[in-house]
Motif scaffolding. Structure first.
Motif, short mmCIF file in Angstrom:
data_model
loop_
_atom_site.label_atom_id
_atom_site.label_comp_id
_atom_site.label_asym_id
_atom_site.label_seq_id
_atom_site.Cartn_x
_atom_site.Cartn_y
_atom_site.Cartn_z
N CYS A 1 46.85 77.66 35.91
CA CYS A 1 46.52 77.39 34.51
C CYS A 1 46.80 78.62 33.66
N THR A 2 47.29 78.36 32.49
CA THR A 2 47.62 79.44 31.57
C THR A 2 46.35 80.09 31.03
N MET A 3 46.36 81.42 31.01
CA MET A 3 45.26 82.16 30.41
C MET A 3 45.58 82.41 28.94
N CYS A 4 44.65 82.12 28.09
CA CYS A 4 44.88 82.33 26.66
C CYS A 4 45.04 83.83 26.41
N PRO A 5 46.15 84.24 25.79
CA PRO A 5 46.36 85.67 25.54
C PRO A 5 45.39 86.19 24.50
N ALA A 6 45.37 87.48 24.36
CA ALA A 6 44.48 88.11 23.39
C ALA A 6 44.86 87.66 21.98
N GLY A 7 43.88 87.31 21.18
CA GLY A 7 44.12 86.83 19.83
C GLY A 7 44.23 85.32 19.74
N PHE A 8 44.10 84.60 20.87
CA PHE A 8 44.16 83.14 20.90
C PHE A 8 42.82 82.62 21.43
N PHE A 9 42.49 81.40 21.07
CA PHE A 9 41.29 80.77 21.61
C PHE A 9 41.68 79.44 22.26
N GLN A 10 40.83 78.97 23.17
CA GLN A 10 41.13 77.78 23.96
C GLN A 10 40.87 76.53 23.13
N LEU A 11 41.92 75.67 23.06
CA LEU A 11 41.80 74.42 22.32
C LEU A 11 41.42 73.28 23.25
N SER A 12 41.98 73.25 24.44
CA SER A 12 41.63 72.23 25.45
C SER A 12 41.67 72.89 26.82
N ASP A 13 40.79 72.45 27.68
CA ASP A 13 40.67 73.08 28.99
C ASP A 13 41.75 72.56 29.93
N CYS A 14 41.94 73.30 30.99
CA CYS A 14 42.93 72.93 31.99
C CYS A 14 42.37 71.77 32.83
N SER A 15 43.16 70.68 32.98
CA SER A 15 42.75 69.51 33.76
C SER A 15 43.64 69.37 34.98
N GLU A 16 43.52 68.22 35.62
CA GLU A 16 44.27 68.02 36.87
C GLU A 16 45.76 67.95 36.63
N ASN A 17 46.17 67.33 35.50
CA ASN A 17 47.59 67.15 35.23
C ASN A 17 48.07 67.84 33.95
N VAL A 18 47.19 68.47 33.20
CA VAL A 18 47.56 69.09 31.93
C VAL A 18 47.09 70.54 31.94
N ASP A 19 47.98 71.41 31.44
CA ASP A 19 47.65 72.84 31.37
C ASP A 19 46.70 73.11 30.21
N ARG A 20 46.12 74.27 30.23
CA ARG A 20 45.23 74.70 29.15
C ARG A 20 46.04 74.91 27.87
N ILE A 21 45.48 74.52 26.74
CA ILE A 21 46.15 74.67 25.45
C ILE A 21 45.39 75.72 24.65
N CYS A 22 46.14 76.71 24.13
CA CYS A 22 45.57 77.81 23.37
C CYS A 22 46.09 77.76 21.93
N GLN A 23 45.28 78.27 21.03
CA GLN A 23 45.65 78.29 19.62
C GLN A 23 45.39 79.68 19.06
N ASP A 24 46.31 80.13 18.18
CA ASP A 24 46.19 81.46 17.58
C ASP A 24 44.98 81.52 16.65
N ARG A 25 44.32 82.65 16.68
CA ARG A 25 43.17 82.85 15.81
C ARG A 25 43.67 83.44 14.48
N ASP A 26 43.29 82.80 13.39
CA ASP A 26 43.69 83.25 12.07
C ASP A 26 42.66 84.27 11.58
#
Length: 916
Positions: free
Chosen positions: A366-391
């Protein structure tokens, strides 16, 4: 006397009156051009010429008392001026016909002429007071304007006989006739003139009694002036026409230029309008990009992947439906559920998902959210974690201040118009640092396993490490090469960064194209070997530069003198330093001037592993110290430098003596040291005898020589002398240094902060380190044509339990055996006499007796300098060894022979071992 004055006064009056009458006549003559033509038409006749010969040449027209002097080329004596006059009768104004039988071209009056006739002397003023002899056309003038008679003055005009040695004057009658003959409009035939040539005589008295200018000269002058005036008028008209044409062309060109300027102005106006439109569009686009957040882009990417994944699932379902539809048992049987038979990854571990993008599908982390991003959706069985940039600009509106505009960037933000020095003071805020490459604030990284090697600061990111705690030392080596010249005339000034290519992976650093980036803080020992043949003016300088962001300094350096490209020269550079994460190390080659061409003046010898690093952890308790020589310049035979400490990791363990000339050690241990001194030598004895660098160890008040290094001298050149070694020390020991030069050699020693005059050392506790020193054995020294000859050594001290010199067998006195795993640093100095083109010194290792030796490091030396007695070669290297590794030093001579090796002074070997 009174009578004489009266005569003079009478003569002056008549002269003035004659002059006035003559001026009136000339004015009248010049003003009436048609009258001149009339006089030319009526004044035909035969002119009377000068007497040209004979003894009886006299004037028959005058009385004896007024005889005029004979004038002409053949007159026997001085004669008076003879005027060209026309002899006329009392009844006719037509001159007498021309007499062709006369050779002198004179015209005589007829016998019938009397003294009362107009042509007689009495009628024309021979003795009377009314008239005088008329001359030429003057006879036609009224009596009131004719010239009065005057006494004959001495001959001073054209009619006078020539002076001896002077040619005769041209006859005025011929000149007048010739000129009139050139004018076709006023020319008369001989028949019209009575068969006689045309002749006109005019006399103009400028100074009565002294200069009598013939009047035909005035006529000729007037005719020439008239003709020249006509030509001048015609020339003026043609020039005026040319000027008019040029003015017209200039006016046309001016109008054309005006039209072109108008077109240019119109084009500029259009360009300005387009630029204004572009500015407006750019501002709109910039506002749009600024307002558009990374969230919309992430949503689009997510929708795209979801749609793509849904399409893949539909394709899989269709494929499985077609495949398994043939397995129906009967009409009433149920259709197989294809979703139960989708291709699966199997069982994935935690923090993993099934990646269907791979073929076949496989588990991915699973992808780790880089610095300056926050997690939008968690990592599941078939979908990777989704991260979003922090404004950051929206979350903290005043993060950049009230008057500074904030711009959101992926993983950070940018304060527009903020200087780098201001941002480094902490304007980025907590958990952010200023990235100098991107010129913006970035979020501090987070270590996944929580191992932080170096915390985040205002201008540097967090450094994570995976190095185990029990790692004490690490070795690393690389090769060097010159960068490709950008232009054919690429210069070495002000400096080139050599390209670095690693030969083995290392966890403490990562190499880039021309530098090494450190990941772990600790202590560093670096060794560099370099060989070059160059034609550059003055010297070359090779340096090791430690660079932390913007501020960098040379921690070590050596100067390579100018031998005019005759042979290869070698130099070795070493240094000790304390390094931190994100610091870089690079190798710089530079020239002091612009007269060094990279492609033409440099020929670098490709050595085996020229760069090696030896890293020590702070857990070892080691201490690093760097000092530079004082800036004082010395011109003396023996030189003991004065030091100034630049950096020291523990001043309690290593310090300077009271006079600043020695290094004082507080506790016992092992010391690895290097001394480098730049100098300028003057005198032939410098070349012949060279320089010696001696290291002394003072223990309990007694000095002993640790090491001696030789360097061949140069004359009127910059060079460097350097020495490196390792030794065991006790508590309270003092190490000092001295440079010896010949007595008649003037030497200037440099003390600068550029690294060329430096002292570096590492102090290591004896619990994890040891060191030995050895000299070349005097028995069996290689001489003659030497080919890869392994040198023999003998230990200066008894054998160490970890580093042992083999004493029996085929490797006796030639190989050193290492008893434990660790890292070693070797320094070898060789002083010799040879005639080889190239001398090679090689350090090799082998594990067992049957294995082939492996070359670890190599250094070369070229021809001996002219006039020198000895030369030297130095080799330094650091590398990792295992238990049972054997070490040897070999010598190779290419095209020549080895004459002598100094075994007692100047040739030595030192080995430092540190546990890993």
């Amino acid at each position: 006397m009174a009578q004489q004055d009266g005569v003079i006064t009478s003569r002056r009056g008549r002269a003035e009156e004659s002059r006035s009458d003559m001026i009136t006549m000339l004015s009248w003559w010049s003003c009436t051009w048609m009258s001149c033509l009339l006089f030319l038409s009526i004044g035909y006749g035969v002119p009377a010429e000068r007497c040209t010969g004979g003894s009886s040449c006299t004037d028959s027209t005058v009385d004896n008392d007024q005889k005029r002097p004979c004038v002409g080329a053949r007159c026997p004596a001085k004669a008076s001026r003879t005027s060209y006059s026309y002899q006329q009768t009392a009844t006719s104004d037509v001159p007498y016909p021309y007499q062709p039988g006369r050779t002198n071209h004179q015209v005589s009056a007829p016998a019938s002429a009397t003294s009362d006739s107009p042509g007689s002397p009495d009628a024309w003023g021979g003795h009377g007071n009314v008239t005088r002899d008329c001359k030429g056309i003057e006879c036609k003038l009224p009596l009131r304007i004719r010239l009065k008679s005057r006494s004959r003055a001495p001959c001073t005009g054209e009619g006078c006989p020539p002076v001896e040695g002077q040619e005769g004057l041209v006859r005025l009658s011929d000149r007048a006739a010739h000129f009139i003959g050139e004018v076709p409009d006023h020319q008369f035939s001989n028949a019209e003139l009575g068969g006689a040539p045309l002749g006109v005589q005019l006399t103009c008295d400028i100074k009565p009694g002294e200069n009598e200018v013939p009047s035909e000269d005035a006529l000729i002058l007037q005719l020439q002036m008239a003709k020249g005036q006509e030509k001048f008028v015609e020339s003026l008209k043609s020039q005026q026409k040319t000027i008019t044409d040029l003015q017209q062309k200039l006016s046309e060109q001016q109008s054309l230029l005006v039209n072109q300027q108008r077109e240019i102005i119109e084009q500029q106006r259009r360009m300005y309008e387009q630029m204004d439109m572009i500015k407006i569009q750019y501002s709109i686009l910039f506002d749009t990009v600024k307002q558009m957040s990374f969230q919309s882009l992430q949503e689009d990417v997510q929708q795209y992947f979801e749609a793509h994944l849904q399409g893949l699932q539909n394709q899989v379902r269709n494929h499985l439906q077609k495949t398994y539809s043939v397995h129906k048992m009967d009409v009433d049987a149920k259709v197989i559920d294809v979703e139960d038979h989708l291709p699966e990854c199997g069982v994935c571990e935690s923090e993993e998902f099934c990646d269907f993008q791979k073929n076949p599908p496989a588990c991915a982390k699973c992808t780790m959210c880089p610095a300056g991003f926050f997690q939008l959706s968690d990592c599941s069985e078939n979908v990777d974690r989704i991260c979003q940039d922090r404004d950051e600009c929206m979350d903290s509106p005043g993060i950049c201040g009230e008057r500074i505009k904030c711009l959101n960037t992926p993983g950070g933000f940018r304060c527009l118009g903020v200087a780098e020095k201001d941002a480094a003071l902490g304007i980025c805020g907590d958990q952010y640092f200023f990235n100098k490459e991107l010129q913006e604030c970035q979020a501090c990284s987070e270590c996944e396993e929580g191992v932080v090697a170096f915390a985040c600061t205002a201008d540097s990111d967090t450094v994570c490490t995976t190095v185990s705690e029990n790692k004490l030392s690490e070795s690393w080596s690389a090769s060097l090469s010159m960068p490709a010249p950008k232009t054919p005339n690429s210069q070495v000034y002000p400096g080139l960064n050599l390209k670095i290519k690693e030969k083995m992976n290392c966890e403490i650093l990562s190499p880039e194209e021309n530098r090494v980036v450190f990941k772990q803080h600790g202590l560093l020992w670096a060794d560099l070997n370099f060989a070059v043949k160059h034609n550059c003016r003055n010297f070359l300088q090779l340096s090791l530069k430690l660079n932390n962001s913007e501020e960098g300094f040379e921690i070590s350096g050596s100067r390579i003198e100018q031998p005019e490209g005759k042979y290869f020269q070698s130099t070795s550079v070493s240094c000790a330093a304390e390094v931190e994460p994100s610091q870089t190390l690079c190798v710089v080659l530079k020239s002091p001037n612009q007269f060094c061409n990279q492609s033409k003046d440099l020929h670098v010898y490709e050595l085996n592993t020229p760069l090696s690093l030896f890293w020590l952890s702070h857990d070892t308790g080691a201490v690093a110290m760097s000092a530079q020589m004082s800036t004082a310049m010395h011109y003396q035979t023996n030189y003991r430098p004065t030091f100034k400490i630049i950096s020291v990791s523990d001043p309690y363990m290593v310090s300077l003596s009271h006079d600043g000339r020695s290094i004082k050690l507080t506790e016992s241990g092992v010391v690895k040291y290097v001394f480098q001194q730049a100098l300028y030598s003057m005198g032939p004895t410098c070349v012949r005898e060279g320089f010696n660098l001696i290291f002394y160890l003072n223990r309990n008040g007694t000095n002993s020589e640790l090491l001696q290094v030789f360097k061949s001298g140069v004359n009127y050149r910059d060079t460097s002398i350097s020495g490196s070694g390792a030794t065991k020390v006790n508590s309270g020991d003092i190490i000092s240094f001295e440079v010896l030069s010949p007595a008649q050699c003037n030497v200037r020693y440099f003390g600068e902060n550029s690294g060329i005059s430096m002292l570096s050392l590492l102090w290591i506790p004896t619990a994890i380190s040891t060191a030995i020193t050895a000299s070349v054995s005097s028995s069996g020294l290689p001489t003659g044509a030497v080919r890869n000859k392994v040198l023999s050594f003998h230990l200066d001290l008894p054998n160490d339990k970890i580093i042992q010199l083999i004493s029996t067998g085929q490797f006796a006195h030639k190989y050193f055996k290492i008893a434990e795993n660790g890292g070693i640093s070797v320094s070898f100095n060789l002083k010799l006499i040879h005639s080889c083109n190239v001398v090679k010194v090689t350090i090799s290792t082998r594990i067992s007796d049957q294995a082939q030796p492996t070359v670890v490091a190599q250094q070369i030396g070229g021809h001996m300098p002219e006039g020198s007695q000895w030369t030297s070669v130095a080799l330094r290297s650091s590398f990792h060894v295992k238990n049972g590794t054997m070490l040897s030093v070999s010598l190779d001579c290419v095209r020549g022979r080895i004459n002598q090796i100094a075994h007692d002074k100047g040739t030595n070997l030192s080995i430092l071992w540190v546990s890993s």
